[in-house]
Write an enzyme that holds these catalytic residues in place. Structure first.
Site, mmCIF file in Angstrom:
data_model
loop_
_atom_site.group_PDB
_atom_site.id
_atom_site.type_symbol
_atom_site.label_atom_id
_atom_site.label_comp_id
_atom_site.label_asym_id
_atom_site.label_seq_id
_atom_site.Cartn_x
_atom_site.Cartn_y
_atom_site.Cartn_z
ATOM 1 N N SER A 1 37.520 37.776 35.089
ATOM 2 C CA SER A 1 36.765 37.184 35.725
ATOM 3 C C SER A 1 36.394 36.078 34.897
ATOM 4 C CB SER A 1 35.505 38.273 35.973
ATOM 5 O OG SER A 1 34.450 37.660 36.736
ATOM 6 N N ASP B 1 36.858 39.920 47.595
ATOM 7 C CA ASP B 1 35.762 39.549 46.408
ATOM 8 C C ASP B 1 34.577 38.838 47.147
ATOM 9 O OD1 ASP B 1 34.473 38.737 44.403
ATOM 10 O OD2 ASP B 1 36.510 38.072 43.268
ATOM 11 N N HIS C 1 35.783 42.715 43.771
ATOM 12 C CA HIS C 1 35.778 42.025 42.749
ATOM 13 C C HIS C 1 36.071 42.636 41.305
ATOM 14 C CE1 HIS C 1 35.339 38.697 39.703
ATOM 15 N NE2 HIS C 1 34.352 39.168 39.216
#
Ligand SMILES: *[C@@H]1O[C@H](CO)[C@@H](O)[C@H](O)[C@H]1NC(C)=O
Ligand SMILES: *[C@@H]1O[C@H](CO)[C@@H](O)[C@H](O)[C@H]1NC(C)=O
Ligand SMILES: *[C@@H]1O[C@H](CO)[C@@H](O)[C@H](O)[C@H]1NC(C)=O
Ligand SMILES: *[C@@H]1O[C@H](CO)[C@@H](O)[C@H](O)[C@H]1NC(C)=O
Length: 319
Positions: free
Chosen positions: A126, A244, A299
């Site tokens: 991330s 995501d 995600h």
């Protein structure tokens, strides 16, 4: 561009990473073998965790273990802004990214093992993805060989992530953000604000962004070192999560730009950043050293298989 389809689909696969609020503190103290230089020929791995996580989280340790099981013993350095896990987690929300990247560069350059090797590999989760890229661009000591990012925000976010009900730290900083994104106070303190980028308001972004506008070389004066260092990567692989909804827009993971009004996606190859090659991405792409890959799911829903794919494809030494 090399588009690679997923090699498997998720189903009953193991999800290694917990949601961003990983439990604190870890159940078992970890002994870091900082004094022994690994006998293995694998390059050490630098792993930079995401927002709300901490370097001692169990999920990250499991990844180090899986790496060893998959390609043999590999020294993994878990990036931390503070040795105290709670403070490290806090630093994923709060801090000036210029100083944070500087500290990590210094820690790596002076580390007993990492300072003695010719090269390292990188794994960025991330926001850790664009931060590791900043390591490459600004420092790269030791040189990064293969950089893999999962669900990164290489082209920033155009919306801030929603907080979980019980996440007081998240609520605290998100309260400060409202309408203040471009103040020096917020740019110097709130981490996600430093990679906020609204394509409809590039003027403020270019003038005030404390991090992303700089590392993406979007300002008029380009930093040649950034491009030179990026061209030293052997591979730069970007994974985007198919479902995501945390990263807005998710295509940021591929360096794409998304029009917030029309939702039109402007692919990296159609952007000036690529065409004028501000970061060496076009150069890497032409040399087949830029990979765009898909991870199925939401995600950071990392499966064992996708991680093993990364370990085998990018971190296993070539025979
Ligand atoms: C993986 O191997 C490295 C290098 O030998 C070692 O330092 C590390 O402790 C191992 N990790 C795990 C989780 O066993
Ligand atoms: C470019 O980046 C390098 C590495 O961070 C830095 O030392 C240098 O001052 C920068 N150059 C310019 C023109 O900003
Ligand atoms: C962040 O830190 C750098 C280095 O000290 C400083 O130059 C910059 O002004 C700081 N950014 C903000 C927005 O305060
Ligand atoms: C986004 O799309 C709208 C509608 O097509 C257009 O008017 C606008 O100029 C676009 N914005 C940017 C930044 O290109």
């Amino acid at each position: 561009m090399n588009m690679v389809l997923p090699l498997f689909t998720l189903g009953c696969t193991l999800t290694l990473l917990l949601p961003i609020t990983a439990a604190l503190p870890p159940q078992q103290p970890l002994v870091e073998p900082d004094t022994a230089i690994s006998k293995s020929s694998n390059l050490p791995l630098i792993l930079w965790h995401g927002l709300g996580d901490n370097y001692k989280a169990d999920g990250l340790r499991d990844i180090g273990k899986l790496l060893n099981e998959t390609i043999g013993d590999t020294y993994t350095f878990f990036v931390r802004l503070d040795d105290d896990p709670a403070a490290d987690r806090q630093a994923s929300f709060l801090g000036n990214l210029t100083l944070q990247v500087e500290k990590v560069c210094e820690d790596i350059a002076t580390h007993p093992i990492l300072s003695k090797v010719d090269a390292v590999n990188g794994l960025g989760f991330s926001q850790g993805g664009q931060f590791l890229r900043a390591y490459v661009e600004r420092c790269n000591k030791p040189r990064m060989s293969n950089l893999v990012t999962f669900g990164a925000q290489h082209n920033g976010i155009s919306e801030f992530q929603k907080c979980r009900d019980s996440d007081w730290l998240c609520w605290g900083w998100s309260g400060l953000l409202k309408g203040n994104t471009w103040t020096d106070f917020v740019q110097g303190k709130l981490v996600p604000a430093q990679y906020f980028r609204n394509p409809e308001d590039l003027e403020n972004y270019l003038e005030h962004s404390n991090f992303l506008a700089d590392i993406n070389n979007e300002r008029e004066v380009k930093n040649k070192t950034y491009k030179k260092n990026m061209k030293k990567l052997d591979k730069f692989a970007m994974y985007m999560f198919s479902e995501d909804v945390t990263v807005i827009p998710k295509e940021s993971g591929y360096f794409a730009d998304v029009n917030t009004t029309s939702a039109e996606i402007i692919k990296l190859e159609d952007r000036d950043l690529y065409k004028e090659d501000w970061l060496g991405l076009k150069w890497l792409d032409e040399k087949k050293r830029l990979d765009f890959r898909i991870a199925e799911g939401g995600h950071m829903a990392l499966s064992k298989e996708i991680l093993q794919e990364v370990f085998n494809d990018y971190y296993r030494p070539k025979a």
